[in-house]
Design an enzyme around this catalytic site. Structure first.
Site, PDB file in Angstrom:
ATOM      1  N   GLY A 182      45.371 -22.466   1.002  1.00  0.00           N
ATOM      2  CA  GLY A 182      46.452 -22.095   1.924  1.00  0.00           C
ATOM      3  C   GLY A 182      45.966 -22.072   3.353  1.00  0.00           C
ATOM      4  N   TYR A 185      48.057 -18.682   8.633  1.00  0.00           N
ATOM      5  CA  TYR A 185      47.231 -18.054   9.671  1.00  0.00           C
ATOM      6  C   TYR A 185      46.114 -17.186   9.099  1.00  0.00           C
ATOM      7  CZ  TYR A 185      49.048 -13.260   9.490  1.00  0.00           C
ATOM      8  OH  TYR A 185      49.324 -11.982   9.111  1.00  0.00           O
ATOM      9  N   HIS A 441      44.364 -15.623  40.906  1.00  0.00           N
ATOM     10  CA  HIS A 441      43.494 -16.776  40.726  1.00  0.00           C
ATOM     11  C   HIS A 441      42.047 -16.310  40.657  1.00  0.00           C
ATOM     12  CE1 HIS A 441      42.009 -20.853  41.135  1.00  0.00           C
ATOM     13  NE2 HIS A 441      41.158 -20.418  42.057  1.00  0.00           N
TER      14      HIS A 441
HETATM   15  P1  FAD Z   1      51.357 -18.544   4.815  1.00  0.00           P
HETATM   16  O1  FAD Z   1      51.378 -18.584   6.277  1.00  0.00           O
HETATM   17  O2  FAD Z   1      52.617 -18.405   4.051  1.00  0.00           O
HETATM   18  O3  FAD Z   1      50.580 -19.847   4.346  1.00  0.00           O
HETATM   19  C1  FAD Z   1      50.252 -20.125   3.002  1.00  0.00           C
HETATM   20  C2  FAD Z   1      49.976 -21.624   2.849  1.00  0.00           C
HETATM   21  O4  FAD Z   1      49.507 -21.841   1.526  1.00  0.00           O
HETATM   22  C3  FAD Z   1      51.205 -22.485   3.043  1.00  0.00           C
HETATM   23  O5  FAD Z   1      50.954 -23.410   4.063  1.00  0.00           O
HETATM   24  C4  FAD Z   1      51.382 -23.154   1.662  1.00  0.00           C
HETATM   25  O6  FAD Z   1      51.797 -24.494   1.778  1.00  0.00           O
HETATM   26  C5  FAD Z   1      49.987 -23.079   1.069  1.00  0.00           C
HETATM   27  N1  FAD Z   1      49.932 -23.099  -0.392  1.00  0.00           N
HETATM   28  C6  FAD Z   1      50.706 -22.415  -1.268  1.00  0.00           C
HETATM   29  N2  FAD Z   1      50.342 -22.677  -2.553  1.00  0.00           N
HETATM   30  C7  FAD Z   1      49.304 -23.575  -2.509  1.00  0.00           C
HETATM   31  C8  FAD Z   1      48.485 -24.227  -3.486  1.00  0.00           C
HETATM   32  N3  FAD Z   1      48.624 -24.046  -4.822  1.00  0.00           N
HETATM   33  N4  FAD Z   1      47.514 -25.081  -3.065  1.00  0.00           N
HETATM   34  C9  FAD Z   1      47.350 -25.290  -1.731  1.00  0.00           C
HETATM   35  N5  FAD Z   1      48.100 -24.693  -0.762  1.00  0.00           N
HETATM   36  C10 FAD Z   1      49.060 -23.841  -1.129  1.00  0.00           C
HETATM   37  N6  FAD Z   1      56.869 -15.779   9.419  1.00  0.00           N
HETATM   38  C11 FAD Z   1      57.965 -16.525   9.656  1.00  0.00           C
HETATM   39  O7  FAD Z   1      58.882 -16.545   8.835  1.00  0.00           O
HETATM   40  N7  FAD Z   1      58.066 -17.289  10.743  1.00  0.00           N
HETATM   41  C12 FAD Z   1      57.069 -17.344  11.668  1.00  0.00           C
HETATM   42  O8  FAD Z   1      57.180 -18.061  12.662  1.00  0.00           O
HETATM   43  C13 FAD Z   1      55.906 -16.545  11.455  1.00  0.00           C
HETATM   44  N8  FAD Z   1      54.923 -16.578  12.331  1.00  0.00           N
HETATM   45  C14 FAD Z   1      53.837 -15.794  12.143  1.00  0.00           C
HETATM   46  C15 FAD Z   1      52.842 -15.808  13.091  1.00  0.00           C
HETATM   47  C16 FAD Z   1      51.745 -14.982  12.985  1.00  0.00           C
HETATM   48  C17 FAD Z   1      50.679 -15.000  14.039  1.00  0.00           C
HETATM   49  C18 FAD Z   1      51.658 -14.101  11.904  1.00  0.00           C
HETATM   50  C19 FAD Z   1      50.528 -13.094  11.847  1.00  0.00           C
HETATM   51  C20 FAD Z   1      52.632 -14.135  10.905  1.00  0.00           C
HETATM   52  C21 FAD Z   1      53.735 -14.959  11.015  1.00  0.00           C
HETATM   53  N9  FAD Z   1      54.736 -14.976  10.081  1.00  0.00           N
HETATM   54  C22 FAD Z   1      55.842 -15.748  10.290  1.00  0.00           C
HETATM   55  C23 FAD Z   1      54.627 -14.154   8.878  1.00  0.00           C
HETATM   56  C24 FAD Z   1      53.766 -14.853   7.777  1.00  0.00           C
HETATM   57  O9  FAD Z   1      54.422 -15.943   7.209  1.00  0.00           O
HETATM   58  C25 FAD Z   1      53.456 -13.833   6.715  1.00  0.00           C
HETATM   59  O10 FAD Z   1      52.847 -12.724   7.347  1.00  0.00           O
HETATM   60  C26 FAD Z   1      52.513 -14.230   5.622  1.00  0.00           C
HETATM   61  O11 FAD Z   1      53.235 -14.888   4.610  1.00  0.00           O
HETATM   62  C27 FAD Z   1      51.384 -15.105   6.066  1.00  0.00           C
HETATM   63  O12 FAD Z   1      50.349 -15.104   5.065  1.00  0.00           O
HETATM   64  P2  FAD Z   1      49.412 -16.335   4.777  1.00  0.00           P
HETATM   65  O13 FAD Z   1      48.675 -16.790   5.982  1.00  0.00           O
HETATM   66  O14 FAD Z   1      48.587 -15.896   3.598  1.00  0.00           O
HETATM   67  O15 FAD Z   1      50.409 -17.414   4.238  1.00  0.00           O
HETATM   68  P1  FAD Z   2      51.816  -1.939   5.389  1.00  0.00           P
HETATM   69  O1  FAD Z   2      50.907  -1.986   6.557  1.00  0.00           O
HETATM   70  O2  FAD Z   2      51.557  -2.884   4.268  1.00  0.00           O
HETATM   71  O3  FAD Z   2      51.782  -0.426   4.857  1.00  0.00           O
HETATM   72  C1  FAD Z   2      52.438  -0.042   3.704  1.00  0.00           C
HETATM   73  C2  FAD Z   2      51.823   1.238   3.207  1.00  0.00           C
HETATM   74  O4  FAD Z   2      52.613   1.737   2.139  1.00  0.00           O
HETATM   75  C3  FAD Z   2      50.412   1.070   2.661  1.00  0.00           C
HETATM   76  O5  FAD Z   2      49.517   1.918   3.345  1.00  0.00           O
HETATM   77  C4  FAD Z   2      50.525   1.455   1.175  1.00  0.00           C
HETATM   78  O6  FAD Z   2      49.388   2.157   0.713  1.00  0.00           O
HETATM   79  C5  FAD Z   2      51.764   2.343   1.189  1.00  0.00           C
HETATM   80  N1  FAD Z   2      52.441   2.362  -0.097  1.00  0.00           N
HETATM   81  C6  FAD Z   2      53.050   1.335  -0.751  1.00  0.00           C
HETATM   82  N2  FAD Z   2      53.577   1.766  -1.900  1.00  0.00           N
HETATM   83  C7  FAD Z   2      53.315   3.100  -1.983  1.00  0.00           C
HETATM   84  C8  FAD Z   2      53.597   4.112  -2.943  1.00  0.00           C
HETATM   85  N3  FAD Z   2      54.269   3.855  -4.046  1.00  0.00           N
HETATM   86  N4  FAD Z   2      53.151   5.366  -2.678  1.00  0.00           N
HETATM   87  C9  FAD Z   2      52.454   5.662  -1.568  1.00  0.00           C
HETATM   88  N5  FAD Z   2      52.168   4.751  -0.634  1.00  0.00           N
HETATM   89  C10 FAD Z   2      52.589   3.487  -0.838  1.00  0.00           C
HETATM   90  N6  FAD Z   2      50.065  -8.629  11.719  1.00  0.00           N
HETATM   91  C11 FAD Z   2      50.040  -8.749  13.048  1.00  0.00           C
HETATM   92  O7  FAD Z   2      51.021  -8.395  13.706  1.00  0.00           O
HETATM   93  N7  FAD Z   2      48.947  -9.220  13.714  1.00  0.00           N
HETATM   94  C12 FAD Z   2      47.843  -9.617  13.052  1.00  0.00           C
HETATM   95  O8  FAD Z   2      46.867 -10.037  13.673  1.00  0.00           O
HETATM   96  C13 FAD Z   2      47.825  -9.514  11.649  1.00  0.00           C
HETATM   97  N8  FAD Z   2      46.736  -9.866  10.947  1.00  0.00           N
HETATM   98  C14 FAD Z   2      46.730  -9.697   9.598  1.00  0.00           C
HETATM   99  C15 FAD Z   2      45.588 -10.056   8.900  1.00  0.00           C
HETATM  100  C16 FAD Z   2      45.528  -9.915   7.521  1.00  0.00           C
HETATM  101  C17 FAD Z   2      44.268 -10.291   6.783  1.00  0.00           C
HETATM  102  C18 FAD Z   2      46.646  -9.373   6.831  1.00  0.00           C
HETATM  103  C19 FAD Z   2      46.605  -9.174   5.340  1.00  0.00           C
HETATM  104  C20 FAD Z   2      47.795  -9.022   7.515  1.00  0.00           C
HETATM  105  C21 FAD Z   2      47.837  -9.187   8.907  1.00  0.00           C
HETATM  106  N9  FAD Z   2      48.981  -8.859   9.648  1.00  0.00           N
HETATM  107  C22 FAD Z   2      48.977  -9.008  11.001  1.00  0.00           C
HETATM  108  C23 FAD Z   2      50.212  -8.371   8.999  1.00  0.00           C
HETATM  109  C24 FAD Z   2      50.316  -6.841   9.109  1.00  0.00           C
HETATM  110  O9  FAD Z   2      49.194  -6.256   8.488  1.00  0.00           O
HETATM  111  C25 FAD Z   2      51.611  -6.363   8.467  1.00  0.00           C
HETATM  112  O10 FAD Z   2      52.706  -7.038   9.034  1.00  0.00           O
HETATM  113  C26 FAD Z   2      51.806  -4.861   8.657  1.00  0.00           C
HETATM  114  O11 FAD Z   2      50.729  -4.121   8.145  1.00  0.00           O
HETATM  115  C27 FAD Z   2      53.099  -4.406   7.987  1.00  0.00           C
HETATM  116  O12 FAD Z   2      53.271  -3.037   8.182  1.00  0.00           O
HETATM  117  P2  FAD Z   2      54.155  -2.162   7.182  1.00  0.00           P
HETATM  118  O13 FAD Z   2      54.189  -0.806   7.779  1.00  0.00           O
HETATM  119  O14 FAD Z   2      55.405  -2.850   6.858  1.00  0.00           O
HETATM  120  O15 FAD Z   2      53.333  -2.132   5.803  1.00  0.00           O
END
Ligand code: FAD
Ligand code: FAD
Length: 462
Positions: A182, A185, A441
């Protein structure tokens, strides 16, 4: 079982939930936040912050390895090495400080934090279990902020050498070979970091391009870095499962082959946690796996709100925070609804990508007649002094009056331009407004002014 009551119960202390709790406390609402983990959620514990710490360490190390050879800057460094266990301990220290900071902010606001696993009994009652003890909390209003979790591929279940971003950010040894499934990002941010740390990285992407959400002009400089770091990029290739010593993949023409891998990192998206905590029993309306919300974050059940990743895309921490703040104000009786024009998004790859508002394609899709202006960092003095000439700033503006509807940039350190981009769009700026603002600048932000001037037809430095 003991009982607690409150006006507002927030399940999940991620960026959405803890901000909702802080704002509620500030507004004098009797609120409780529940989380089974340390406060801060995915973002603070295993997401945004840990990944940016790893990216920073990898970049510092990579600089030294570059200076180990011929550097045009005249800097020479001897054989650098890295102790990844110490890097991870440093990262964990930052996470602990922030965990304590969030707990302190909730306390200061007068909001109670209850640690334990929440299970919904009904739309107003939650059971929280910690070890052997159970407490039942009853509230007038409930916010579901349970976030999201990594998607698992059925043929590559997590365990053994198959890891998610959570384990990748806690590795104490750099793997010799790392296969990433995948090219979204998360996969690219972590993959670039490990390549800089010395791993031999391969990336497998089912689509025919990396970062499929972005246009190819924005992703081209990132692809150049991947090639420069020796990362093997397999596009239009699907992961199929583990093979003897690595990953089995299938290319577009149906050919199967194996890629060597000590570790296989699966980053194929994140799934909303909309079924855990017995949420499914509430029978809330959903859009796919996400809870359906309106422009006030209300779900289909009266008094039940959903914010952050559990309520769908874009799954970004700052969107969750903005929703959390808004819901607290609504519960306090303020008239609020989601009226944001844009949510900036940053991809912390090398170079970074920042997008805000509409891309040229989105704008056309929305039926807008737009013009674009683009300014390359190769014409920016500050970028040259930072060896960061790859990339550009692009503005998308309505043709009739120059209203800025989108801003994008790719380049080293452009994440910091995201604030200027969002301010411009939220404040309804036009290209002639930004073209007339004096930008200091030499800074990369001059690229923003110049892109606006380019859209007006009179850029000064190109
Ligand atoms: P993704 O970004 O979903 O990428 C996963 C990739 O894995 C895909 O390209 C897919 O084709 C590939 N893949 C899946 N299965 C396979 C396989 N079997 N073999 C090979 N490849 C495979 N969400 C939006 O809706 N719109 C946005 O514009 C957007 N922009 C974002 C920008 C940033 C900077 C961030 C942090 C998040 C953004 N998001 C956006 C949210 C994002 O899509 C989700 O937070 C989350 O799904 C991204 O996780 P990921 O990088 O693991 O997966
Ligand atoms: P979460 O942060 O997922 O928090 C949910 C909380 O609910 C957790 O602490 C969990 O323990 C708690 N919870 C769930 N179920 C229960 C239950 N039954 N009882 C008690 N507690 C429970 N976003 C960005 O904007 N910028 C980035 O650069 C970025 N980088 C990322 C990099 C990585 C590797 C990943 C995985 C994500 C990244 N994201 C980034 C996405 C970002 O982390 C999420 O969009 C964000 O954390 C969502 O916030 P949330 O409050 O919805 O949920």
């Amino acid at each position: 079982m003991s009982d607690l009551t409150c006006k507002l119960l927030i399940v999940g202390a991620g960026p959405g939930g803890y901000i909702c709790g802080i704002r509620a406390g500030q507004l004098g609402i009797d609120a409780i936040v529940v989380d089974e983990q340390k406060p801060g959620g995915t973002c603070l514990n295993v997401g945004c912050i840990p990944s940016k710490a790893l990216i920073h360490a990898a970049e510092e190390f990579h600089k030294l390895t570059r200076y180990n050879g011929q550097s045009p800057l005249g800097i020479r460094a001897e054989q650098p090495s890295i102790d990844l266990a110490q890097t991870v301990a440093w990262k964990d220290g930052i996470v602990s400080r922030l965990n304590a900071g969030v707990a302190g902010l909730l306390k200061k606001a007068g909001t109670r934090l209850v640690t334990g696993r929440a299970t919904f009994l009904d739309g107003k009652t939650v059971k929280v279990t910690t070890g052997d003890s159970t407490v039942q909390i009853r509230a007038q209003a409930v916010v579901i902020a349970t976030g999201s979790e990594p998607v698992e591929l059925p043929f590559l279940p997590f365990g053994g050498k198959v890891i998610s971003s959570t384990e990748a950010l806690a590795l104490t040894k750099v793997p010799e070979t790392l296969c990433i499934v995948g090219a979204g990002y998360i996969g690219l941010e972590i993959g670039i970091a490990f390549a800089k740390l010395g791993a031999k990285v391969s990336i497998v992407e089912a689509e025919d391009r990396i970062l499929p959400q972005y246009d190819s002009a924005l992703t081209r400089p990132v692809l150049k870095t991947l090639h420069g770091l020796g990362i093997d990029v397999h596009l239009a290739t699907k992961a199929k499962g583990e093979s003897g010593d690595g990953l089995a993949v299938e290319t577009a023409d149906g050919a199967e082959k194996g890629l060597p891998a000590d570790r296989i990192l699966v980053t194929v998206g994140r799934r909303p946690r909309s079924e855990s905590a017995n949420i499914a029993s509430l029978g809330l309306a959903t859009d796919g796996a996400c809870l359906r919300i309106d422009d006030t974050c209300r779900t289909s059940m009266n008094g039940v709100y959903a914010i952050g990743d559990v309520a769908g895309e874009p799954m970004l921490a700052h969107r969750a925070m903005a929703q959390g703040e808004m819901v607290a104000e609504i519960v306090a009786g303020h008239r609020r609804s989601w009226d944001k024009r844009c949510i900036p998004a940053v991809c912390f790859t090398d170079p970074e990508i920042v997008t805000c508002g509409l891309s040229p394609e989105d704008a056309k899709g929305a039926g807008l007649d737009v013009s674009t202006g683009q300014f390359p960092f190769s014409a920016n003095g500050r970028a040259m002094t930072m060896e960061a000439e790859d990339g550009f700033v692009r503005v998308v503006a309505r043709k009739s009056d120059g209203l800025i509807v989108g801003l994008q940039a790719v380049g080293s350190g452009v994440s910091e331009l995201s604030a200027a981009f969002a301010v411009a769009i939220e404040m309804g700026a036009r290209t002639d407004d930004l073209g007339a603002v004096i930008h200091a600048h030499p800074t990369q932000s001059e690229g923003l002014q110049e892109a606006c001037l380019a859209a007006l037809g009179h850029a000064l430095h190109i």
